[in-house]
Write an enzyme that holds these catalytic residues in place. Structure first.
Site, mmCIF file in Angstrom:
data_model
loop_
_atom_site.group_PDB
_atom_site.id
_atom_site.type_symbol
_atom_site.label_atom_id
_atom_site.label_comp_id
_atom_site.label_asym_id
_atom_site.label_seq_id
_atom_site.Cartn_x
_atom_site.Cartn_y
_atom_site.Cartn_z
ATOM 1 N N SER A 187 0.732 -1.205 -0.087
ATOM 2 C CA SER A 187 0.046 -0.033 -0.035
ATOM 3 C C SER A 187 0.781 1.249 0.143
ATOM 4 C CB SER A 187 -0.916 -0.119 1.058
ATOM 5 O OG SER A 187 -0.038 0.120 2.499
ATOM 6 N N HIS A 212 -5.755 -4.335 -0.318
ATOM 7 C CA HIS A 212 -5.621 -3.343 -1.172
ATOM 8 C C HIS A 212 -6.023 -3.712 -2.578
ATOM 9 C CE1 HIS A 212 -4.712 0.403 1.091
ATOM 10 N NE2 HIS A 212 -4.119 -0.627 1.975
ATOM 11 N N LYS A 214 -12.342 -1.749 3.125
ATOM 12 C CA LYS A 214 -11.645 -0.725 2.117
ATOM 13 C C LYS A 214 -12.527 -0.675 0.939
ATOM 14 C CE LYS A 214 -6.842 -0.928 3.896
ATOM 15 N NZ LYS A 214 -6.320 -2.100 4.621
HETATM 16 C C1 LIG Z 1 -6.042 -2.241 5.780
HETATM 17 C C2 LIG Z 1 -5.267 -3.532 5.958
HETATM 18 C C3 LIG Z 1 -5.255 -4.532 6.906
HETATM 19 C C4 LIG Z 1 -6.345 -4.366 8.185
HETATM 20 O O1 LIG Z 1 -7.534 -4.361 7.919
HETATM 21 P P1 LIG Z 1 -8.804 -4.396 8.568
HETATM 22 O O2 LIG Z 1 -9.989 -5.022 8.144
HETATM 23 O O3 LIG Z 1 -8.952 -2.590 8.604
HETATM 24 O O4 LIG Z 1 -8.133 -4.683 9.995
HETATM 25 C C5 LIG Z 1 -4.665 -5.699 6.785
HETATM 26 N N1 LIG Z 1 -3.660 -6.119 5.932
HETATM 27 C C6 LIG Z 1 -3.466 -4.993 4.960
HETATM 28 C C7 LIG Z 1 -2.352 -5.211 3.800
HETATM 29 C C8 LIG Z 1 -4.416 -3.533 4.868
HETATM 30 O O5 LIG Z 1 -4.146 -2.882 4.173
#
Ligand SMILES: *Cc1c(COP(=O)(O)O)cnc(C)c1O
Length: 396
Positions: free
Chosen positions: A183, A211, A242
């Site tokens: 990310s 992502h 997301k």
């Molecule tokens: C955002 C993210 C997480 C965490 O996800 P949540 O559901 O907000 O806990 C885990 N791994 C990656 C690569 C992320 O970008």
């Protein structure tokens, strides 16, 4: 009550963070999460949400959440295995599994929990985890909780991964685990090469697709579909927080036996509450929306291409990559921060990232493009980038 030594200690540590410019102050958003948000009474175009398809606050998804509340109630007051499993939890898990072409999936409160509860149940000290050095914090923590031998390979370095697989040859099981999309850089893991190496060394491949899910790949199946290897990936973790509506909820999709084992042994699943019904219903609707049309994915591609071309044309350096994450590189942390401040003053909300979030000397502004951005909003951002960049002497 007098301050304890701990509180006194933290006060000086916080002052130190502030002096180094590393203290995180949160900006308050005074509106819903949209491509246009209100911050300090000012209307700004938002380029830092993970809202890639603009589905946070999508009317059908909000309606599904409301329906979830109405039909299934607010809270479960239970973990899944005691009395926290409703029909919709099983339906959602089946839908997520089908979405990725896997046999089953298991819901968690977040993907942080999915990753935190993945490795420890599956692997023991007889086994090996091979993990990309830039993997997300939740993967790092999940690996720490597990007794398997750890092999950290250099970012996307297949020669190093091969060397580590060679070292791990004596172990019972080998699992390679990587973010599918990184990310901070917007690049993809070399999943085809990773799968080839996994075949060669008899390893399991797992990805965290947070992502990628929903917007990458022809049908939105994420980073693995984008790279044509979805059927070669054994384990996929992801988030509903997301692209898929942006509230919260996480999952792991895999073979039935893996998921069954996680239901029995994964601690964040066993010892933490069920995902609320409203989020479960909204998550299913988000997947329906992804499946119904590719219009938003195509719009996102067009928006990303327009933004990238505009920035590069103006003389900015943007890291290459196929994702809607555009890292605009400044190198110097002060330059990146000044740039972000200048942009905010012109109604463009972006965040500057510097060490230790990214390597020293690689300070950047990370733009996240959304299908919800209009042409006018992208033009406004490009104009602001040019004006602020010129005034700071960062471009000609
Ligand atoms: C955002 C993210 C997480 C965490 O996800 P949540 O559901 O907000 O806990 C885990 N791994 C990656 C690569 C992320 O970008």
């Amino acid at each position: 009550m007098p301050d304890t030594n701990l509180v006194n200690f933290l006060r000086t540590e916080i002052a130190d963070l502030k002096a180094k410019g590393l203290h995180k102050a949160e900006r308050r958003i005074e509106s819903r999460q949209l491509s246009d948000i209100r911050v300090n009474g000012q209307s700004v175009v938002n380029f830092c949400a993970n809202n890639y398809l603009g589905l946070a606050n999508h009317p059908e998804i909000v309606k599904a959440a409301e329906q979830g509340l109405k039909d299934w109630g607010y809270g479960l007051s239970s973990v899944r295995f005691i009395c926290g499993t409703q029909d919709i939890h099983k339906q959602a898990e089946q839908q997520i599994a089908r979405f990725f072409g896997k046999q089953d999936s298991i819901l968690y409160i977040s993907c942080f929990d999915a990753n935190g509860g993945l490795f420890e149940p599956l692997l023991t000290d007889q086994d090996a985890i091979l993990s990309d050095e830039l993997n997300h914090a939740s993967i790092i923590d999940g690996v720490r909780l597990c007794k398997a031998q750890r092999f950290r390979y250099k970012h996307n370095d297949m020669a190093d991964l091969k060397a580590k697989l060679e070292e791990a040859k004596g172990c019972r099981f080998r699992m390679i685990f990587t973010d599918s999309v990184f990310s901070m850089d917007g690049d993809l893991a070399k999943l085809a090469d990773i799968c080839d190496l996994a075949d060669q060394y008899d390893a399991v491949v797992g990805i965290d697709d947070c992502h990628g899910t929903g917007h990458l790949g022809k049908t939105g199946r994420g980073g693995a579909e984008e790279l044509g290897v979805l059927d070669r990936i054994d384990v996929i973790t992801g988030t509903l927080g997301k692209t898929l509506g942006g509230a919260s909820g996480g999952f792991t999709a895999a073979k039935a036996e893996v998921v069954d084992w996680l239901r029995n042994k994964s601690r964040p699943y066993l010892f933490s509450n069920s995902v609320p019904s409203s989020l479960v219903m909204a998550g299913m609707k988000a997947l329906d929306v992804i499946d119904a049309s590719s219009d938003l994915r195509e719009k996102l591609k067009r928006n990303t291409a327009k933004m990238r071309a505009g920035l590069e044309g103006a003389g900015f350096t943007v890291k290459p990559g196929p994702t809607p994450i555009l890292p605009v590189m400044f190198g110097d942390a002060v330059a990146a921060v000044k740039m972000a401040e200048g942009l905010l003053a012109k109604g463009i909300y972006v965040i500057a990232f510097s060490f230790p979030v990214v390597p020293q000397g690689q300070a950047r502004i990370r733009l996240q493009v959304s299908a919800a951005h209009t042409d006018e909003q992208i033009d406004k951002a490009l104009t602001a980038f040019k004006e602020v960049g010129k005034s700071l002497g960062l471009i000609k």
